[in-house]
Enzyme design. Structure first.
Site, PDB file in Angstrom:
ATOM      1  N   SER A 102      35.763  38.959  36.097  1.00 54.32           N
ATOM      2  CA  SER A 102      37.053  39.521  36.428  1.00 54.32           C
ATOM      3  C   SER A 102      36.652  41.080  36.270  1.00 54.32           C
ATOM      4  CB  SER A 102      38.003  39.131  35.297  1.00 54.32           C
ATOM      5  OG  SER A 102      39.014  40.348  35.350  1.00 54.32           O
ATOM      6  N   HIS A 128      37.176  37.873  40.686  1.00 53.02           N
ATOM      7  CA  HIS A 128      38.597  37.716  40.367  1.00 53.02           C
ATOM      8  C   HIS A 128      39.308  39.262  40.197  1.00 53.02           C
ATOM      9  CE1 HIS A 128      41.875  35.725  38.595  1.00 53.02           C
ATOM     10  NE2 HIS A 128      41.831  36.793  37.630  1.00 53.02           N
ATOM     11  N   ASP A 134      42.294  41.354  39.293  1.00 53.72           N
ATOM     12  CA  ASP A 134      43.550  41.179  38.511  1.00 53.72           C
ATOM     13  C   ASP A 134      44.532  42.406  38.960  1.00 53.72           C
ATOM     14  OD1 ASP A 134      43.520  39.027  36.884  1.00 53.72           O
ATOM     15  OD2 ASP A 134      41.709  39.982  35.900  1.00 53.72           O
ATOM     16  N   MET A 163      48.201  44.295  38.586  1.00 50.91           N
ATOM     17  CA  MET A 163      49.240  44.267  37.447  1.00 50.91           C
ATOM     18  C   MET A 163      50.119  45.657  37.791  1.00 50.91           C
ATOM     19  SD  MET A 163      47.058  43.881  33.897  1.00 50.91           S
ATOM     20  CE  MET A 163      45.705  42.822  33.883  1.00 50.91           C
ATOM     21  N   HIS A 205      44.509  37.691  42.011  1.00 50.88           N
ATOM     22  CA  HIS A 205      45.425  37.407  40.990  1.00 50.88           C
ATOM     23  C   HIS A 205      46.689  38.286  40.888  1.00 50.88           C
ATOM     24  CE1 HIS A 205      46.466  36.195  36.537  1.00 50.88           C
ATOM     25  NE2 HIS A 205      47.473  36.013  37.124  1.00 50.88           N
ATOM     26  N   MET A 258      49.661  39.647  39.429  1.00 51.64           N
ATOM     27  CA  MET A 258      50.746  39.664  38.037  1.00 51.64           C
ATOM     28  C   MET A 258      51.707  40.689  38.630  1.00 51.64           C
ATOM     29  SD  MET A 258      47.759  39.232  35.173  1.00 51.64           S
ATOM     30  CE  MET A 258      46.599  39.799  36.536  1.00 51.64           C
ATOM     31  N   MET A 297      46.765  30.111  32.904  1.00 53.41           N
ATOM     32  CA  MET A 297      46.512  31.437  32.065  1.00 53.41           C
ATOM     33  C   MET A 297      46.340  30.926  30.577  1.00 53.41           C
ATOM     34  SD  MET A 297      46.472  34.258  33.851  1.00 53.41           S
ATOM     35  CE  MET A 297      46.224  35.104  32.511  1.00 53.41           C
ATOM     36  N   ASP A 322      41.929  31.164  33.338  1.00 54.78           N
ATOM     37  CA  ASP A 322      41.831  32.495  33.189  1.00 54.78           C
ATOM     38  C   ASP A 322      42.366  33.248  31.665  1.00 54.78           C
ATOM     39  OD1 ASP A 322      41.595  35.359  33.752  1.00 54.78           O
ATOM     40  OD2 ASP A 322      43.408  34.996  35.135  1.00 54.78           O
TER      41      ASP A 322
END
Ligand code: DX5
Ligand code: ZN
Length: 215
Positions: A7, A32, A34, A36, A65, A67, A136, A174
């Site tokens: 990540s 990966h 992330d 957000m 991913h 979020m 998660m 994750d």
């Protein structure tokens, strides 16, 4: 042996290029990423221009991913930025089936992420449509948190259901993956391990990736 997806949330953003090269040259399988938005989760990470820049240097699959709320608004932008897998949160998608079709229609692999409190049964009516379930194992928003042990049970349930329906999705874990718990998670049936702080806070990240890969 599972796929390893470092990540980049835990990378050094002042030396992103160096850290991407490290992953390129390591035994890692995916990146990966992330994303957000400060609304779906209580944190803001990085967005489209950074993903596009990473894509110019990354030589491995970009596993993005999201979020974020209303992920459908941005699916096409992430495809253009280089996402190969795009995961949306079931908790952010009242019309999840539509989101999945949109992602696949854009030529990406579709993933669905589920928070620790969400029962995997809620996925059973779409598992044949998707390529990835991102389970998660911490509450999303931050790296470096402790693995929630109940996730092991969820992996097992998903594996049984995958078999029952003849589905093909990968099971990704994750959050809170360490050198100590990786073997147990893989034994339960995980196909992909995301690892942020375990990789980037270690003295030798490439060696840590190799150690995870060997589990
Ligand atoms: C958490 C993110 C994770 C996180 C994992 O919201 O989705 O991908 O970066 O970090 P570690 O491996 O440090 O728990
Ligand atoms: Zn993630």
């Amino acid at each position: 042996m599972a796929f390893i997806a470092p990540s980049m949330l835990s990378a050094d953003f002042l030396n992103l290029s160096r850290d991407i090269e490290m992953v390129n040259n390591s035994e890692a399988d995916w990146f990966h990423l992330d994303i957000m938005d400060g609304r779906f989760v209580p944190n803001i990470s990085y967005g489209l221009p950074v993903v596009a820049a990473m894509n110019r240097e990354a030589k491995k699959t970009l596993d993005v991913h999201l979020m974020i709320e209303e992920p459908g608004k941005y699916a096409e932008d992430f495809q253009k930025a280089g996402a190969e897998y795009l995961s949306v949160h079931i908790e952010a998608c009242p019309h999840l089936h539509r989101n999945i079709q949109q992602i696949k229609g854009l030529g990406m692999k579709a993933g669905v992420a589920v928070n620790p409190h969400t029962n995997v049964h809620q996925l059973f009516d779409v598992v044949k449509d998707i390529d990835l379930v991102c389970l998660m194992s911490v509450n999303p928003g931050f790296g470096g948190q402790k693995f929630i042990q109940n996730t092991i049970e969820k992996v097992k349930q998903l594996k049984v259901e995958r078999e029952r329906q003849g589905a093909n999705f990968l099971i990704e874990i994750d959050g809170g993956v360490t050198l100590d718990n990786a073997a147990e998670i893989i034994a339960a049936g995980a196909d992909v391990l995301v690892a942020g702080s375990t990789v980037f806070k270690s003295d030798n990240p490439a060696q840590t990736i190799a150690a995870l890969k060997a589990k």
